[in-house]
Design an enzyme around this catalytic site. Structure first.
Site, PDB file in Angstrom:
ATOM      1  CD  GLU A  26     -11.723  36.166  15.632  1.00 60.51           C
ATOM      2  OE1 GLU A  26     -11.856  37.184  16.452  1.00 60.51           O
ATOM      3  OE2 GLU A  26     -10.337  35.983  14.977  1.00 60.51           O
ATOM      4  N   GLY A  60       2.810  -6.253   6.093  1.00 64.80           N
ATOM      5  CA  GLY A  60       3.461  -4.813   6.005  1.00 64.80           C
ATOM      6  C   GLY A  60       3.145  -4.519   7.394  1.00 64.80           C
ATOM      7  N   GLY A 102       0.806  -1.216   0.138  1.00 65.87           N
ATOM      8  CA  GLY A 102       0.010  -0.058   0.064  1.00 65.87           C
ATOM      9  C   GLY A 102       0.716   1.160  -0.024  1.00 65.87           C
ATOM     10  CB  ALA A 137      -0.155  -5.674   3.062  1.00 62.82           C
ATOM     11  CG  PHE A 195      -8.685  28.392  10.820  1.00 65.47           C
ATOM     12  CD1 PHE A 195     -10.036  28.483  10.695  1.00 65.47           C
ATOM     13  CD2 PHE A 195      -8.229  27.521  10.260  1.00 65.47           C
ATOM     14  CE1 PHE A 195     -10.726  27.639   9.784  1.00 65.47           C
ATOM     15  CE2 PHE A 195      -8.645  26.471   9.554  1.00 65.47           C
ATOM     16  CZ  PHE A 195     -10.062  26.636   9.318  1.00 65.47           C
ATOM     17  CB  THR A 234      -7.299  45.810  19.986  1.00 62.98           C
ATOM     18  OG1 THR A 234      -6.560  45.186  19.539  1.00 62.98           O
ATOM     19  CG2 THR A 234      -8.599  45.160  20.672  1.00 62.98           C
ATOM     20  CE  LYS A 277      -5.602   3.156  18.005  1.00 65.73           C
ATOM     21  NZ  LYS A 277      -5.646   3.217  16.742  1.00 65.73           N
TER      22      LYS A 277
END
Length: 1370
Positions: A1299, A389, A299, A386, A834, A1046, A462
């Site tokens: 915001e 892998g 992959g 895989a 952002f 500001t 996990k």
């Protein structure tokens, strides 16, 4: 063997034949560079964001079926495409042909903002439909676990795709739940919903078209965006929106030639890499024999990242994708044998079938592996990665290896001499970091996953920072076999993340054998696990106490689950099992997000053609869903154009001893090296930043020089070849470092109201504390990018993804020593910003213009994700210290707040951020005596910069921390303490601005009512009494956010409106479209004033040669400023046209006729507008003046559930009420609210920015820096815009929503704190107040809960004096 040198594949039905393709070229590069199919985007280059998703189709002659898979083009090697068909977003649908239902639905649902991620979402959904024409909601959710969006908050995306599912509505736009102008509640309130089961859902109840068939011919009135459209009818209960028969057919050539293409061995060679694709095991072994060090690829999900980001070079790559023996699946007596190249998605499918067909006791291993695969990477990666892998990569945090080791999976290897060897995956298999017991001449042939046995229990665990698509912090596989008397016959406990390899806890496993399954065994296991799994103070990954506690927490979960099963079987009944402890075993299940959106409807008398206040779709939405929206790097290359690669500092602070570009210049295709020596003007920009480092570097990621080459690959390779020698100097990295070394920038301002000293002396109670707010990375999907084209006489044209084209113009002129009039900066759209593309864009644009000036050639550069994150900085980290005085009734009388900001190496935007923080110290609370100020810490980091909220969110986190602290001390409900201290109409803030049009109480009360807070508070308390290891929390938080720059001079803006003689209108203004819908709102305003349809109005780009001296598009002020400017220009034009109309003897003219007539009468059809926000100006010395034009208010209530054993959490529900005034476009504003809230959630709970003590950035992409995904958003997400809110200080009484809502995600943080408090109460720690720093990641939540499992490792957590943390709090 005979080897082919040609690959044949199809792209969107077009046949491609490439002779000897470059083994290092990816599909993404080929699509964008060679085919100019730019709809597929580069977002990260590591398969972690999904922006480059395409569909790969393969025909299987043996199965006689076509397999469709979504894959990431950035990791897909071009050489791997022989015999496949590729579909990109351009092949799905277009504006010039037809919109595919996927594209149309997503746009209609307002599911796009900046649009950069949109093609990836379209392709994931398209692939899902090609495989499952009517998918389930579970399939819908998992289809997008590899796709990121940073703008929308995901809810609208899911709304766009939900109708395709069986649970969705086949009526599409005609669904009765979409009748936003005919379905009303509360007299004048429109309610839309995404789930019929939500309170306030469909008004038709059981007659909803999602439940009952409609009568044939029964037309349903349909309105979209306030405009009447054609009616639709449905005659069946479920009428799918998607018709698979209308899709393009699979290329017949690939089908008829499939057998030949699949059996064709391939070999391709470039100057650096050779690619083999064998089609038999013999061929593969021959290649391995000739090239013992070759790398096998399936992959490319690991090797692709290693070569791209870790600069690994593998001269021989072998695609192990077409060797039959590596692809087989065989059911044996002992288990299921999988070929090593079997993909994870195939593994999951086969195991699922076995689980469905076989007895439960026989498939417990399979079930555990399937559950682990659910959270393994994204679907695009699982489709190609895989099994073999995953094993052979030997990652110590592999999700599958602990399971395979615990179950004793059997591996079969084959050598180049064709001899096989069977190996059990046990404690001897992994011999070191990324090393296995494999012989150099061997390859992995197969993996046998065994059946489980009677009385065998198998579990997988996990824990990651984020549940989906995240690498593990610690994971485990646990196998226990019990005798009939409930004693342990066998045990195998395997762990990842606890050593350089996956390890077996052999001592613990042995100690358990022969012991009865009871509390004594549990205590023994906890003790021996601590001995089995030690971690040094400086272990990579850090979080020592947390990781060690996870090992015993996982075992406790295993213990409780087995005990529960034994009790159900009437075994081990003598072992006590408390009912409240059963919660330890309950999985943290998640549901697909849904919710309601409520906004005020337009009045019935508003003309249909008047677009203002209506929910129009984003102006670029359809272009975004088809991939036709053009971003900077989509602009075609020009003749002679060069690409720039950056030479970046690898030291935080060092003297430059030598910079030698000779090795780079020796590479064929490299044109030049440019440094500070080539600057014609100033090397300084902003507040002390340099274009190029000259004698000294002051942070990692600083530009030392740049290399110009013929393409990106060459430029980056050459940049890496430049030799740089350093002399390391002392570095300051953290706020604590700066405090210790007195490293500050001047920060002259502070604010004081009342007599703080006297108030503290008189008040009843005083508390002190502090909270740390960590950095937040912008992670806009489009990295910083620009294109520079030099002209004559020093002219320069710059296409930039920037928030401030005029700022770019100013700094470029200074760098080149030319007048600003010579520089034209053009920005069509920005793929997310952002605040991150406000000032930090200069770090790449200024070197580019120096190079373009020197070489007189066009220069292009788009940073890779890792470069962008190293160079461009973050939200300012803050340490907030507070001292608060209050009375027993909860009324706060005095507050002293001191804030330390980590500014980075210059004070670039930091003074403004600190000022904004000081103005927000109060949040919503009227405190008679208040002092606020702080320090700007000078550190060896990139200069930290603007981020949505600009210091306000950090200060408000501090405010809500001391509010909670006060409530905890007084044993009062936090919401009561908050409300007692609220501002009211006419109150003065601590900076002496009078508050008017205060809607705080209205937002608060509506939020409490809509969230049903009181009832849910009782339900949460009941849940917590009944559950020890799962806790819920509930919190409601308000916000007050001042609107204005500001820096007063920025509160200005201009616009230019042109009417052309055909009646079309072009609107230009100084603001930048970044996804927030600014262009759409400007079109709505122009449409109302000119009295023309929105279809007549265009906005092309922002350009400094059209509207000069524009302010930054930031602070959520652009709609206010440019809306008024556009309004003024349109009013001027309308007046001229009305005057001209009167000269036509009362003849009524159409718009086109009127314009044509005015043109011939020589009426000026162009007008400018200009607006300044009035009455602004504040003096810190006198603490007098008006800081803000007005305030936005809002409130949010969130409910969460946490796993006390792991720190994992989920957001069950969030209700947001926001004052957006009388919204110009309610659906755009709701999208901004949702996007801001989810981004704020990332700041509060998830996004952990990790830096080593020496300044090395560890989180350099979505693989390591985790932003919210679809699976992390609130399961129920309700947003209401406050009704009847008005604002006399902005265009058409509107307010901005970009915001202000971000901070409301603090409701999640404090809901988690509420849950943690319950857990601590159960542990007897209720009298010790604990603060949650942000982000409140699982490790912080887990350790805050504190119990016997964490306390076991507290002493071990004490570090030696010489030990260094793996990463530090900035």
């Amino acid at each position: 063997m005979a080897e082919g040198r040609l690959i044949v594949f199809f792209v969107n039905g077009r046949k491609m034949e490439i002779s000897n393709p470059d083994p290092e070229m990816t599909l993404l590069q080929y699509l964008r560079q060679n085919l100019q199919l730019t709809g597929t985007k580069l977002g990260c280059g590591e398969g972690g964001c999904g922006a480059c998703t395409v569909m790969v189709s393969r025909y299987s002659p043996t199965q006689d079926r076509i397999h469709q898979q979504s894959v990431t083009a950035c990791l897909t090697p071009l050489c791997s495409l022989h015999g496949v068909a590729i579909t990109t977003v351009e092949g799905v649908g277009s504006l010039s042909t037809r919109l595919h239902p996927v594209q149309k639905n997503l746009a209609d649902a307002h599911g796009t903002q900046c649009g950069f991620c949109t093609p990836g979402f379209v392709m994931s959904m398209y692939t899902l439909l090609r495989n499952h024409p009517v998918p389930t909601t579970h399939q819908l959710e998992t289809a997008f676990d590899g796709n990121l969006c940073r703008c929308t908050g995901y809810r609208s995306i899911i709304d766009g795709f939900r109708p395709f599912t069986r649970g969705g509505c086949g009526m599409g736009d005609s669904c009765c739940m979409n009748e936003t102008t005919t379905t009303t509640t509360n007299n004048d309130c429109c309610v839309t919903t995404t789930n019929e089961n939500v309170a306030g859902g469909c008004c038709k109840g059981e007659n909803c078209c999602t439940k009952e068939p409609t009568n044939e011919g029964n037309n349903i009135d349909n309105t979209i965006n306030g405009y009447a459209e054609e009616t639709h009818s449905a005659t069946t209960k479920f009428s799918p929106l998607y018709d698979p028969t209308q899709e393009p057919i699979f290329p017949p050539f690939l089908k008829t030639q499939a057998m030949r293409l699949n059996k064709e061995a391939l070999k391709f060679t470039s100057g650096r890499v050779t690619w083999y694709r064998p089609t038999s095991l013999t061929q593969l072994l021959d290649i391995k024999k000739s090239h013992p060090d070759c790398k096998l690829v399936v992959g490319n999900t690991e090797i692709g990242i290693e070569t791209r980001f870790k600069k690994q070079h593998y001269p021989v790559l072998v695609a192990a994708t077409h060797v039959p023996e590596l692809l087989t699946v065989e059911h044996t007596d002992s288990g299921i044998k999988f070929g090593a190249s079997v993909t994870l998605v195939t593994l999951e499918s086969v195991l699922k079938e076995a689980v469905n067909d076989l007895p439960e006791w026989k498939t417990s291993v399979f079930s555990a592996v399937m559950e682990m695969l659910r959270w393994f990477a994204g679907s695009q990666v699982r489709n190609v990665a895989a099994l073999g892998g995953n094993i052979m990569t030997a990652s110590p945090i592999s999700d599958l290896n602990p399971l395979l080791m615990a179950c004793g999976a059997k591996l079969q290897f084959i050598s180049t001499e064709a001899t096989t060897r069977d190996v059990t995956m046990d404690s001897t298999f992994f011999t070191g970091y990324r090393k296995t017991a494999t012989q150099p001449s061997e390859i992995l042939l197969s993996v046998c996953v065994p059946y489980s046995r009677q009385n065998e229990y198998f579990y997988g665990y996990k824990q990651a920072n984020r549940k989906d698509d995240d690498t593990s912090i610690v994971n485990a596989g646990m196998r226990v076999v019990l005798n009939e008397d409930c004693t342990v016959q066998e045990a195998a406990l395997a762990f990842g993340g606890m050593a350089p390899t996956t390890v077996l806890a052999t001592k613990t496993s042995s100690a358990l054998v022969g012991r009865k399954w009871n509390e004594e065994l549990l205590s023994l296991a906890c003790q021996t696990l601590a001995e089995d799994l030690p971690l040094s103070d400086e272990a990579p990954g850090g979080m020592i106490q947390y990781r060690r506690s996870l090992t015993v927490s996982f075992f406790f979960k295993c213990y409780m689950d087995i005990l529960q099963r034994l009790h159900k079987q009437n075994q081990a009944l003598d072992v006590l099992k408390e009912a409240s402890h059963v919660s330890a075993t309950q999985p943290m299940k998640r549901e697909l997000a849904h919710g309601t959106q409520v906004f005020e409807a337009v009045t019935p008398d508003q003309p249909l053609e008047d677009a203002v206040h209506r929910p129009l779709v984003h102006q670029a939405a359809y272009k975004q869903t088809t991939g036709e929206a053009v971003y900077v790097d989509d602009i075609p290359t020009s003749q002679g154009e060069l690409y720039m690669g950056c030479v970046l500092s690898t030291q935080a602070h060092a003297r430059l001893i030598r910079v030698d570009p000779a090795p780079a210049l020796a590479i064929n295709g490299v044109v030049d090296f440019v440094s500070h020596k080539d600057i014609p003007g100033s090397n300084i920009w902003g507040d002390g930043n340099v274009v190029f480092a000259s004698d000294e570097v002051t942070h990692q990621g600083q530009v030392i020089g740049v290399v110009l080459a013929e393409n990106k690959t060459l430029a980056q390779r050459a940049a890496a070849a430049v030799v740089v020698e350093y002399e390391t100097l002392d570095a300051v990295i953290t706020i604590q470092d700066a405090i210790a070394k007195d490293s500050y920038f001047p920060q002259p301002h502070s604010i004081q109201r009342g007599d703080v000293t006297a108030a503290f002396a008189e008040v009843e109670h005083v508390l002190q504390g502090e909270v740390h707010i960590e950095a937040q990375e912008h992670l806009y999907l489009e990295t910083n990018v620009a294109l520079v084209r030099p002209g004559e006489d020093g002219e320069m044209e710059i296409f930039a993804s920037a928030q401030s084209p005029s700022g770019v113009q100013e700094n470029v002129a200074k760098t080149l020593n030319v007048s600003r009039s010579k520089i034209n900066v053009r920005t069509k759209r920005v793929g997310g910003a952002f605040g991150g593309k406000q000032a930090r864009v200069y770090v790449i644009i200024l070197p580019m213009v120096v190079a373009a000036h020197k070489l007189k050639r066009a220069v292009r550069c788009q940073l890779d994700r890792n470069e962008d994150m190293m160079m461009t900085a973050t939200r300012h980290p803050m340490l907030g210290q507070y001292k608060v005085g209050f009375n027993s009734d909860g009324k706060v009388q005095v507050l002293d707040v001191n804030m330390y900001l980590n500014a980075g190496i210059t004070s670039e935007t930091s003074n403004g951020v600190m000022e904004k923080a000081m103005f927000n110290t109060d949040n919503c609370y009227n405190i008679p005596n208040l002092s606020t100020g702080g320090e700007l810490c000078k550190t060896n980091l990139p200069s930290n910069t603007a981020f949505r909220g600009f210091g306000g969110p950090q200060a408000m986190v501090v405010a809500e921390t001391w509010i909670n602290h006060v409530a905890s001390f007084l044993k009062m409900a936090p919401e009561k303490v908050r409300e007692i201290n609220f501002y009211k109409e006419g109150d003065l803030t601590h900076y002496n601005q009078k508050l008017d049009h205060v809607t705080l109480q209205g937002c608060w009360e509506e939020c409490m009512e809509r969230s049903d807070f009181s009832t849910r508070r009782r339900e949460v308390d009941k849940f917590n009494r009944e559950n020890r290891w799962r806790k819920r929390g509930l919190s409601v938080v308000p916000t007050k956010y001042g609107m204005a720059f500001t820096a007063v001079f920025l509160n200005q803006g201009g616009a230019l409106v042109n009417i052309y003689s055909d009646g079309s209108v072009l609107v230009s203004f100084g603001g930048v479209e970044m996804g927030q819908g600014l262009n759409t709102k400007m079109i709505q305003i122009a449409s109302r004033l000119l009295r023309v349809p929105t279809s007549k109005i265009s906005i092309t780009e922002t350009s400094t040669d059209i509207v000069p001296n524009s302010s930054i598009t930031a602070a959520s002020m652009s709609s206010d400023i440019y809306g008024e400017a556009v309004k003024e220009a349109c009013e001027t034009l309308r007046t001229r046209l009305d005057v001209h109309q009167k000269t036509r003897d009362d003849v009524t003219l159409s718009w086109e006729e009127l314009v044509q007539s005015a043109y011939k009468a020589r009426v000026n059809l162009s007008a400018s507008g200009f607006h300044i926000v009035p009455d602004l100006g504040y003096d810190f010395q006198t603490n007098q003046g008006r800081v803000f034009s007005y305030f936005c208010f809002g409130a949010a209530c969130s409910e969460v559930e946490i796993d006390c054993l792991t720190g994992e959490h989920k957001v069950l529900r969030s209700d947001v009420v926001m004052d957006a005034g009388k919204s110009l476009n309610p659906t755009l504003d709701i999208g901004q609210v949702e996007g801001a809230f989810v981004q704020g959630y990332g700041m509060m709970m998830l996004e952990q920015y990790k830096v080593r003590p020496d300044g090395t950035l560890l989180t350099r992409g979505p693989g390591t820096y985790k932003v919210p995904t679809l699976g992390t958003v609130p399961e129920v997400f309700n947003v209401s815009l406050l009704r009847h809110a008005r604002n006399p200080r902005a265009v058409y009484s509107s307010k901005n929503a970009g915001e202000p809502p971000l901070f409301l995600a603090a409701s999640v943080l404090h809901a988690v704190h509420d849950a943690v408090t319950s857990a601590r109460r159960d542990a007897g720690l209720q009298d010790i107040y604990v603060t949650l720093n942000t982000p409140a990641t699982p490790d912080r939540i887990r350790l805050a809960c504190s119990d016997r499992f964490t306390q076991q490792f507290q002493a071990a957590e004490k570090k030696s004096q010489t030990a260094k943390d793996w990463y530090v709090d900035l």
